[in-house]
Design a protein around this motif. Structure first.
Motif, PDB file in Angstrom:
ATOM      1  N   THR A  24       0.835  -1.195   0.000  1.00 15.26           N
ATOM      2  CA  THR A  24       0.000   0.000   0.000  1.00 15.26           C
ATOM      3  C   THR A  24       0.873   1.249   0.000  1.00 15.26           C
ATOM      4  OG1 THR A  24      -0.081   0.161   2.394  1.00 15.26           O
ATOM      5  CG2 THR A  24      -1.763  -1.225   1.321  1.00 15.26           C
ATOM      6  N   THR A  25       0.246   2.361  -0.295  1.00 15.66           N
ATOM      7  CA  THR A  25       0.961   3.640  -0.245  1.00 15.66           C
ATOM      8  C   THR A  25       1.512   3.884   1.155  1.00 15.66           C
ATOM      9  OG1 THR A  25      -0.711   4.414  -1.809  1.00 15.66           O
ATOM     10  CG2 THR A  25       0.796   6.051  -0.921  1.00 15.66           C
ATOM     11  N   ALA A  26       0.740   3.536   2.177  1.00 14.47           N
ATOM     12  CA  ALA A  26       1.184   3.736   3.553  1.00 14.47           C
ATOM     13  C   ALA A  26       2.411   2.872   3.862  1.00 14.47           C
ATOM     14  CB  ALA A  26       0.054   3.413   4.521  1.00 14.47           C
ATOM     15  N   GLN A  27       2.425   1.653   3.366  1.00 18.58           N
ATOM     16  CA  GLN A  27       3.578   0.771   3.608  1.00 18.58           C
ATOM     17  C   GLN A  27       4.832   1.306   2.915  1.00 18.58           C
ATOM     18  OE1 GLN A  27       1.559  -2.795   2.171  1.00 18.58           O
ATOM     19  NE2 GLN A  27       1.777  -3.733   4.206  1.00 18.58           N
ATOM     20  N   ILE A  28       4.667   1.802   1.682  1.00 18.99           N
ATOM     21  CA  ILE A  28       5.805   2.390   0.967  1.00 18.99           C
ATOM     22  C   ILE A  28       6.297   3.635   1.699  1.00 18.99           C
ATOM     23  CG2 ILE A  28       6.517   3.520  -1.170  1.00 18.99           C
ATOM     24  CD1 ILE A  28       6.205   0.573  -1.599  1.00 18.99           C
ATOM     25  N   ALA A  29       5.368   4.431   2.198  1.00 18.58           N
ATOM     26  CA  ALA A  29       5.748   5.641   2.940  1.00 18.58           C
ATOM     27  C   ALA A  29       6.535   5.274   4.191  1.00 18.58           C
ATOM     28  CB  ALA A  29       4.503   6.445   3.308  1.00 18.58           C
ATOM     29  N   GLN A  30       6.064   4.280   4.922  1.00 17.42           N
ATOM     30  CA  GLN A  30       6.730   3.886   6.163  1.00 17.42           C
ATOM     31  C   GLN A  30       8.145   3.396   5.886  1.00 17.42           C
ATOM     32  OE1 GLN A  30       5.785   4.399   9.270  1.00 17.42           O
ATOM     33  NE2 GLN A  30       7.768   3.553   9.890  1.00 17.42           N
ATOM     34  N   LYS A  31       8.297   2.636   4.791  1.00 19.81           N
ATOM     35  CA  LYS A  31       9.623   2.117   4.454  1.00 19.81           C
ATOM     36  C   LYS A  31      10.590   3.264   4.150  1.00 19.81           C
ATOM     37  CE  LYS A  31       9.960  -0.502   0.748  1.00 19.81           C
ATOM     38  NZ  LYS A  31      10.030  -1.659  -0.170  1.00 19.81           N
ATOM     39  N   ASN A  32      10.106   4.305   3.489  1.00 19.63           N
ATOM     40  CA  ASN A  32      10.951   5.458   3.177  1.00 19.63           C
ATOM     41  C   ASN A  32      11.203   6.321   4.404  1.00 19.63           C
ATOM     42  OD1 ASN A  32      11.564   6.053   0.061  1.00 19.63           O
ATOM     43  ND2 ASN A  32       9.625   4.929   0.201  1.00 19.63           N
ATOM     44  N   LEU A  33      10.153   6.559   5.181  1.00 14.02           N
ATOM     45  CA  LEU A  33      10.279   7.454   6.331  1.00 14.02           C
ATOM     46  C   LEU A  33      11.155   6.865   7.424  1.00 14.02           C
ATOM     47  CD1 LEU A  33       6.588   8.693   6.502  1.00 14.02           C
ATOM     48  CD2 LEU A  33       8.592  10.069   5.868  1.00 14.02           C
TER      49      LEU A  33
END
Length: 919
Positions: free
Chosen positions: A644-653
């Motif tokens: 999900t977009t949230a999972q991709i965001a968490q991986k980057n953040l």
């Protein structure tokens, strides 16, 4: 005209011939194409470089060589210069007992031809047609001969000018196709016309000259590799005639269609006393075209759906003088877009183009010139004959078109069948004729309501592609509707290329005559616009549904929309991939595993297939699925996110933990300042906006927001507070036409976060929030999302999820040709890095289906048409939940289908979150 008809089968066995066959020899006096020319002496009477004898390349258009004057068909004042050509050549002594024809493949417009000072024949009128003169008695053998051609750009026949030089296309002058001598024996085969049917029935009209009683005409069929097919046909001539018809029946021929373009060779011979006098070889294909009234168009018994485009014969530096490479490039572009048809707009093309359509596989509509005006009957009758005689044997040709958009001479409709033994149907593009409705530029409602009518629909022009409008935009909706109507036979998009001329009189700039020629899916040099890939996906013969990643066994649902091909002929593979992180110097994707899929599925059928993914598939960020056809050409590649977009965001953040230095603030008149890790955030207390951001490199090109896109709003409150863990919250609340709450979160060791929510009502071109960036400082962007091309609300297909990067450009689609365009809406954002000369920054989101608005495309310099210039928000860096559709040249977006409507608010709160890293 005398004519012998042989209806019964006359079969002979294979026989030996001691003498070698005599074939026609072609002796080129000109070059063969735009890249291989021969200089002739030339005198131009008016305009550029006129009034002096010089040289010109032949074939060519003289304007593109720096002579005369340019005209687009709509110009009221037309150039009327003449070009005087002179060329010396030798006629070989061995030709003295031969029949010699002087052949011109195309001259614009009137051609007076002399050999050694004597007229070769009547002045030819009409630009796009092959014509010839018998010149044996005019030649001096083994001596110098002088060919003189006076070419008048304006025809002496006003109807020729009306049909050819008043249309919506460039009108050039010159000997623009090759010139050659055709050397044959005195007894010769002039031409043949073949009718080869899918059931094996075969007929051929053989047109001969100077045959004698006792001569024999034979026809042998073979594959292109030389293997004999069936038994030969022959006829013994007892009384000479101008033409002979031979017929036969061949068992189980391999049929021609655009997916399997199988061809045969007919070797037609005249024999005299056991010796072959002359041989003509003609390629052809077995196939049957039927128009079944109130039903559809059938080829070889299969109902077809045309996915086509209109093609002008055109190249920027050479006008309508082309080459095999240009023809091949255009056909392969069509094939890459999964097209199966092309319409010749608005004149017959080079014969070589049709040869390639035969061998590579495209349905063709071949057209007599006429654009809202038509040829007069006397000259039109001659040109119809020249058109059909040249092109009759191409299996790719489905229909003849008698002019365009009212440029129909009804007196000519019955002439086509005089020269075409296949009796192909004649259509009138734009109108309803012969039970085929060829309506141009139909709106969605027209296609919808046409389902109630009885006539077949075949739109010979549709979804006008001016600038970035049309073409891909609304095609998805329209194509779904077309497929639902059993009497719909498809259509042809307008048009393949931007018709842009390199102007020798304007410092070699490209001129599309304002908005008249900027209609292409690709640019003048075949630069691909965004719609290219939309068409490729919408018209993919393999249609696929996004897999359900919640199930244990991932399944793909395939639909085979080929006409003749089983999917077992295609290759399918998959890749599990991860995406590079923001800040990494990698683009694209990183494969972690792959596999193949076999799928047997007949045309018109649907089926579900297990992919057999590796056990680690849930570790991947996305699944890519690649389909290739039997030639190994990509049909399309789909990419579906697994994470999900949230999972991709968490991986980057998680990689962005900052130094946990204290967060400080200060306040003075009308501004509130927050400092974190050396980055200074300045808020305007009167507007509530983040006004500026400054880091160690200077002021960042970002600020003046968030504003609610397209909505007037009033600041209701601005407040800030410190949190127990040393952070700061800055909050702005707005009222007005809609509500907006913006909350900036400054947290120790974390990038700054913007949480926002808004509520809007009614319809709008876009929804979301925007900021301002300084365009003069922007140098590029790198992002994870759909790309690399921009999107519109009604053109969301044709882009792919990956990490993309592009440099800043100020492309105006159809006027400048650096693609993909930098400015515009970009779909399905995960994160973006905005590169600027002063200071770059990154932004992340955890919300799916968010659009990134990158700046605002400039308006066209030459003209303004609102339909193809959709609105953009006031700010120029937007994070939007909805974007605007785009229209086309003739209509705004609304009438083009469901996806082309304005956005309708859900009347519920929209919540968003963005993280900014001003590194």
């Amino acid at each position: 005209m005398k004519r012998i008809i042989l209806s019964a089968l006359c079969l002979i066995g294979v026989f030996a011939v001691k003498a070698s066959a005599q074939q026609s020899k072609l002796i080129y006096l000109s070059g063969i194409d735009k890249d291989h020319t021969v200089n002739w002496e030339f005198f131009c009477t008016k305009g550029m470089n006129s009034g002096k004898w010089t040289e010109i390349a032949v074939p060519s258009q003289w304007e593109l060589q720096g002579f005369g004057g340019y005209n687009y068909g709509h110009d009221k004042k037309k150039s009327d210069e003449q070009g005087l050509y002179r060329h010396h050549f030798k006629a070989d002594k061995s030709w003295s007992d031969k029949e010699i024809q002087l052949v011109f493949e195309g001259v614009m417009t009137d051609a007076e031809v002399k050999i050694n000072g004597q007229l070769a024949g009547a002045i030819h009128q009409g630009s796009f047609y092959r014509f010839n003169y018998p010149v044996s008695n005019l030649l001096k053998f083994d001596a110098d001969n002088v060919l003189e051609v006076t070419v008048s750009k304006q025809s002496a026949d006003a109807t020729v000018n009306n049909a050819e030089r008043e249309g919506d296309f460039w009108a050039f002058g010159g000997i623009f196709r090759p010139v050659y001598l055709k050397v044959m024996p005195k007894t010769f085969i002039d031409r043949v016309a073949i009718d080869a049917r899918a059931d094996g029935n075969f007929g051929i009209d053989v047109f001969t000259a100077k045959v004698q009683s006792g001569d024999k005409v034979s026809v042998r069929l073979s594959t292109l590799k030389g293997a004999a097919f069936g038994s030969p046909l022959s006829y013994n001539i007892s009384k000479p005639a101008d033409s002979i018809r031979l017929t036969g029946k061949f068992s189980k021929p391999v049929l021609w269609n655009p997916e399997f373009p199988n061809l045969y060779m007919a070797q037609v011979s005249i024999m005299r006393k056991g010796r072959i006098v002359h041989v003509l070889n003609q390629r052809f294909g077995f196939r049957t075209v039927e128009v079944r009234k109130s039903d559809g168009i059938y080829v070889n018994g299969t109902k077809i759906l045309i996915k086509g485009v209109n093609r002008h014969s055109f190249w920027p530096e050479s006008g309508r003088t082309l080459s095999r490479n240009v023809h091949l490039q255009d056909i392969m572009l069509m094939k890459e877009m999964n097209m199966n048809a092309v319409r010749m707009s608005h004149y017959p093309p080079d014969a070589e183009f049709l040869d390639l359509c035969d061998s590579i596989g495209l349905f063709v509509v071949d057209e007599l010139t006429g654009w809202q005006q038509h040829y007069g009957t006397p000259v039109g009758r001659k040109l119809v004959k020249e058109l059909i005689v040249r092109d009759v044997n191409h299996p790719s040709i489905l229909f003849w078109a008698n002019g365009n958009e009212g440029g129909f001479n009804f007196d000519l409709d019955n002439d086509y069948a005089l020269y075409d033994p296949q009796k192909r149907v004649v259509i009138h593009p734009w109108s309803n004729f012969n039970n085929i409705d060829t309506k141009h530029y139909p709106e969605y409602s027209y296609i919808e309501n046409a389902a109630k009518k009885q006539d077949i629909l075949l739109h010979t022009e549709m979804i006008h592609g001016l600038y970035d409008g049309g073409h891909g935009a609304s095609l998805d909706d329209n194509w779904k509707l077309i497929r639902q109507n059993p009497r719909h036979a498809g259509g042809f998009l307008w048009a393949l290329t931007d018709e842009g001329v390199v102007r020798r009189d304007k410092k070699d700039s490209i001129d599309t005559d304002g908005n008249h020629g900027a209609d292409g899916i690709v640019g003048p040099h075949r630069e691909k616009e965004g719609s290219f890939y939309t068409i490729k996906e919408v018209w993919s013969p393999v249609q696929i549904k996004k897999p359900d990643f919640s199930s244990r066994n991932v399944v793909v649902e395939l639909e085979n929309t080929y006409l003749y091909t089983n999917l077992s002929e295609c290759n399918f593979s998959w890749q599990l991939v991860k995406f590079p992180l923001a800040g990494e110097k990698k683009n694209g994707f990183i494969p972690i595993s792959s596999g193949k899929l076999s799928a047997e599925l007949a045309p018109g059928k649907k089926g579900s297939f297990k992919l057999g993914l590796t056990p680690n598939w849930k570790d991947a960020d996305a699944l890519r699925f690649i389909a290739t056809n039997k030639e190994g050409r990509e049909i399309y590649t789909w990419a579906w996110p697994i994470k999900t977009t949230a999972q991709i965001a968490q991986k980057n953040l998680s990689r962005l933990d900052k130094e946990k230095s204290s967060i400080t603030d200060s306040e003075k008149e009308n501004v509130y300042v927050v400092t974190q890790n050396g980055i200074i955030y300045t808020f305007d207390t009167q507007t509530g906006y983040l006004k500026t951001v400054e880091n160690s490199k200077g002021v960042v090109s970002f600020g003046n927001g968030p504003k609610l896109a397209g909505v007037n709003q009033t600041l209701q409150s601005f407040k800030h507070m410190k949190t127990a863990d040393g952070g700061i919250i800055v909050e702005s609340t707005y009222t007005g036409e809609s509500t907006l709450n913006a909350k900036w979160l400054f947290v120790l060791g974390k990038p700054v976060c913007l949480e926002y929510d808004y509520t809007q009502t009614g319809t709008a071109n876009f929804y979301g929030i925007t900021f301002d960036i300084d365009e003069s400082k922007i140098t590029g962007m790198r992002w994870l999302g759909d790309g690399p091309y921009r999107t519109w609300k009604n053109r969301l297909k044709g882009v792919n999820t990956s990490v993309w990067e592009k440099s800043y450009n100020n492309t105006i689609t159809g006027e400048t040709f650096v693609y993909p365009e930098f400015k515009g809406y970009h779909a399905n954002l995960y994160w973006a890095e905005i590169a600027a000369s002063n200071a770059s920054f990154r932004v992340y989101t955890d919300k799916s289906d968010l659009f990134l608005q990158m700046l605002k495309p400039d308006k066209q310099r030459t003209s303004f048409i609102a339909h193809v210039n959709p609105p953009f928000p006031e700010g120029n860096l937007g994070f939007l939940n909805a974007i605007a559709p785009i229209g086309n040249k003739f209509t705004k977006a609304d009438p083009m289908g469901p996806q082309s409507q304005k956005n309708i608010a859900l009347n519920s709160k929209v919540i968003g979150k963005l993280w900014f890293d001003f590194y």
